[in-house]
Design an enzyme around this catalytic site. Structure first.
Site, mmCIF file in Angstrom:
data_model
loop_
_atom_site.group_PDB
_atom_site.id
_atom_site.type_symbol
_atom_site.label_atom_id
_atom_site.label_comp_id
_atom_site.label_asym_id
_atom_site.label_seq_id
_atom_site.Cartn_x
_atom_site.Cartn_y
_atom_site.Cartn_z
ATOM 1 N N ASP A 1 -45.101 -5.561 10.499
ATOM 2 C CA ASP A 1 -45.930 -6.266 11.477
ATOM 3 C C ASP A 1 -45.096 -6.725 12.677
ATOM 4 O OD1 ASP A 1 -48.295 -7.223 12.478
ATOM 5 O OD2 ASP A 1 -48.234 -9.107 11.356
ATOM 6 N N GLY B 1 -46.915 -5.043 18.355
ATOM 7 C CA GLY B 1 -47.580 -5.440 19.604
ATOM 8 C C GLY B 1 -46.814 -6.553 20.310
ATOM 9 N N TRP C 1 -43.685 -7.280 19.961
ATOM 10 C CA TRP C 1 -42.380 -6.756 20.407
ATOM 11 C C TRP C 1 -42.536 -6.144 21.810
ATOM 12 C CZ3 TRP C 1 -40.567 -1.976 21.901
ATOM 13 C CH2 TRP C 1 -39.179 -1.775 21.884
ATOM 14 N N ARG D 1 -49.053 -3.323 24.684
ATOM 15 C CA ARG D 1 -48.740 -3.529 23.270
ATOM 16 C C ARG D 1 -48.616 -2.219 22.482
ATOM 17 N NH1 ARG D 1 -50.984 -6.497 19.528
ATOM 18 N NH2 ARG D 1 -51.319 -4.704 18.204
ATOM 19 N N HIS E 1 -45.654 0.586 19.034
ATOM 20 C CA HIS E 1 -45.811 1.447 17.857
ATOM 21 C C HIS E 1 -44.742 2.549 17.768
ATOM 22 C CE1 HIS E 1 -49.172 -0.986 16.908
ATOM 23 N NE2 HIS E 1 -49.980 -0.495 17.844
ATOM 24 N N SER F 1 -57.396 -0.824 6.386
ATOM 25 C CA SER F 1 -58.810 -0.456 6.568
ATOM 26 C C SER F 1 -59.478 -1.377 7.587
ATOM 27 C CB SER F 1 -59.541 -0.478 5.218
ATOM 28 O OG SER F 1 -59.213 -1.620 4.471
ATOM 29 N N LEU G 1 -36.040 9.434 -3.118
ATOM 30 C CA LEU G 1 -36.961 8.344 -2.763
ATOM 31 C C LEU G 1 -38.414 8.831 -2.713
ATOM 32 C CD1 LEU G 1 -37.376 5.427 -1.463
ATOM 33 C CD2 LEU G 1 -37.163 6.584 0.745
ATOM 34 N N ARG H 1 -48.974 -13.791 5.154
ATOM 35 C CA ARG H 1 -50.192 -13.408 4.425
ATOM 36 C C ARG H 1 -50.058 -11.968 3.945
ATOM 37 N NH1 ARG H 1 -52.480 -14.638 9.730
ATOM 38 N NH2 ARG H 1 -52.409 -12.761 11.033
ATOM 39 N N ILE H 2 -50.971 -11.604 3.039
ATOM 40 C CA ILE H 2 -50.890 -10.299 2.370
ATOM 41 C C ILE H 2 -51.784 -9.262 3.044
ATOM 42 C CG2 ILE H 2 -51.080 -9.144 0.095
ATOM 43 C CD1 ILE H 2 -49.054 -11.305 -0.161
ATOM 44 N N GLU I 1 -41.559 -10.434 -5.778
ATOM 45 C CA GLU I 1 -40.903 -11.467 -4.976
ATOM 46 C C GLU I 1 -41.293 -11.262 -3.511
ATOM 47 O OE1 GLU I 1 -39.210 -14.014 -6.115
ATOM 48 O OE2 GLU I 1 -39.452 -13.280 -8.174
HETATM 49 C C1 IPE Z 1 -51.284 -5.624 8.546
HETATM 50 O O1 IPE Z 1 -51.007 -6.006 9.849
HETATM 51 C C2 IPE Z 1 -51.502 -4.162 8.455
HETATM 52 C C3 IPE Z 1 -50.398 -3.309 8.837
HETATM 53 C C4 IPE Z 1 -49.169 -3.659 9.090
HETATM 54 C C5 IPE Z 1 -50.717 -1.921 8.882
HETATM 55 P P1 IPE Z 1 -52.098 -6.665 10.797
HETATM 56 O O2 IPE Z 1 -51.383 -7.064 12.035
HETATM 57 O O3 IPE Z 1 -53.249 -5.745 10.951
HETATM 58 O O4 IPE Z 1 -52.540 -7.919 9.935
HETATM 59 P P2 IPE Z 1 -53.343 -9.238 10.340
HETATM 60 O O5 IPE Z 1 -54.610 -8.796 11.011
HETATM 61 O O6 IPE Z 1 -52.470 -10.017 11.283
HETATM 62 O O7 IPE Z 1 -53.553 -9.956 9.056
HETATM 63 C C1 IPE Z 2 -48.167 -3.672 13.074
HETATM 64 O O1 IPE Z 2 -47.933 -4.288 14.287
HETATM 65 C C2 IPE Z 2 -48.630 -2.244 13.227
HETATM 66 C C3 IPE Z 2 -50.014 -1.971 12.802
HETATM 67 C C4 IPE Z 2 -50.845 -2.841 12.313
HETATM 68 C C5 IPE Z 2 -50.481 -0.628 12.960
HETATM 69 P P1 IPE Z 2 -49.091 -5.002 15.091
HETATM 70 O O2 IPE Z 2 -49.695 -3.982 16.012
HETATM 71 O O3 IPE Z 2 -50.030 -5.674 14.178
HETATM 72 O O4 IPE Z 2 -48.274 -6.050 15.947
HETATM 73 P P2 IPE Z 2 -48.723 -7.526 16.321
HETATM 74 O O5 IPE Z 2 -48.986 -8.245 15.037
HETATM 75 O O6 IPE Z 2 -49.950 -7.412 17.161
HETATM 76 O O7 IPE Z 2 -47.547 -8.063 17.070
HETATM 77 MG MG MG Z 3 -50.093 -7.573 13.424
#
Ligand code: IPE
Ligand code: IPE
Ligand code: MG
Length: 253
Positions: free
Chosen positions: A22, A25, A27, A35, A39, A68, A133, A196-197, A209
């Site tokens: 995560d 965007g 970064w 944003r 990627h 999803s 791997l 969060r998960i 962990e």
């Molecule tokens: C979780 O990231 C999913 C991926 C890294 C692919 P998100 O950026 O979508 O998660 P939320 O919306 O902040 O929980």
């Molecule tokens: C994770 O980075 C990549 C995907 C969910 C595809 P984000 O795009 O969620 O980056 P932030 O959380 O907006 O910075």
């Molecule tokens: Mg994100």
């Protein structure tokens, strides 16, 4: 790739590491870029981390690439992610194969384009006999859906009369989920500062962990992976037991 140094004791290293990548965007925004530019930078981090795990002889690396729920993002961003997904596979699968890496995908692939689905099947087939791997990419993955599908399959068997409700146990439920043939994650890492998960491997993370870092995913590298592993090595995994019991068990007494 460098051979793993024999000086380090890797016997306690996690066998399976699962990562929510995560912060792409943010970064990009920090650099005053759109944003979506985060990627491709995230893909570079993926390559570094895959190389690290292969070198350190980690058995399984599961990466959350697209949830999803990520379809809710702006159309242009989703389209860019799909293009990047395709172009990365086109460029990287042969290299993964040469490095004895087995590639697998989890999640609902039917919503991806036919071309992308074909590439996913081809790359899984190309690498299926590799013994290094296992790299699992979670793409259009959501744990709630994974569990729902498992429950549907169980219900079907009950309806057909091949299963009675009393035979439904934890092992049976677990066996209906994605990656049930792989060891459960020992270490979960989420970059980007959120704790969060986000609907990732909910069942499988029961005793994993958890490691959260504010580092943004494109800044992740071998050193930050090593920090996470070093932190993991300080944890005592008790699985419900007392600390004293765990220490006795580990001494084999
Ligand atoms: C979780 O990231 C999913 C991926 C890294 C692919 P998100 O950026 O979508 O998660 P939320 O919306 O902040 O929980
Ligand atoms: C994770 O980075 C990549 C995907 C969910 C595809 P984000 O795009 O969620 O980056 P932030 O959380 O907006 O910075
Ligand atoms: Mg994100």
């Amino acid at each position: 790739m460098q051979p793993a140094s024999s000086a380090i004791d890797r016997s306690q290293y996690p066998k399976h590491i699962a990562i929510i990548m995560d912060g792409n965007g943010r970064w990009a925004k920090k650099r005053h870029l759109p944003r979506v530019m985060g990627h491709p930078a995230g893909v570079k981090a993926v390559k570094r981390v895959v190389e690290f795990c292969a070198q350190e002889e980690i058995q399984v690396l599961t990466l959350f690439a697209f949830s999803s729920e990520n379809w809710r993002r702006p159309k242009e961003e989703v389209a860019k992610l799909m293009d990047l997904f395709m172009s990365t596979m086109q460029k990287e699968v042969n290299r993964l194969d040469k490095n004895n890496i087995r590639l697998r995908f989890i999640g609902d692939r039917t919503e991806f384009s036919d071309k992308l689905q074909q590439k996913m099947v081809d790359s899984e087939r190309q690498t299926e006999n590799n013994t290094g791997l296992t790299l699992v990419i979670a793409a259009n993955y959501g744990s709630h859906r994974d569990m729902t599908l498992a429950v549907q399959n169980i219900a079907r068997k009950v309806q057909e009369g091949t299963l009675v409700p009393d035979d439904i146990d934890e092992t049976l439920i677990a066996s209906g989920l994605s990656i049930s043939d792989l060891p459960e994650p020992d270490l979960f890492i989420r970059t980007g500062g959120e704790q969060r998960i986000s609907n990732f491997l909910l069942w499988q993370l029961a005793y994993t962990e958890l490691y959260f870092t504010s580092k943004l995913w494109p800044d992740f590298n071998a050193a930050t992976m090593q920090e996470a592993i070093d932190d993991f090595l300080t944890r005592e995994r008790r699985f419900g037991r007392t600390s004293e019991q765990v220490q006795k068990l580990s001494k084999g007494t």
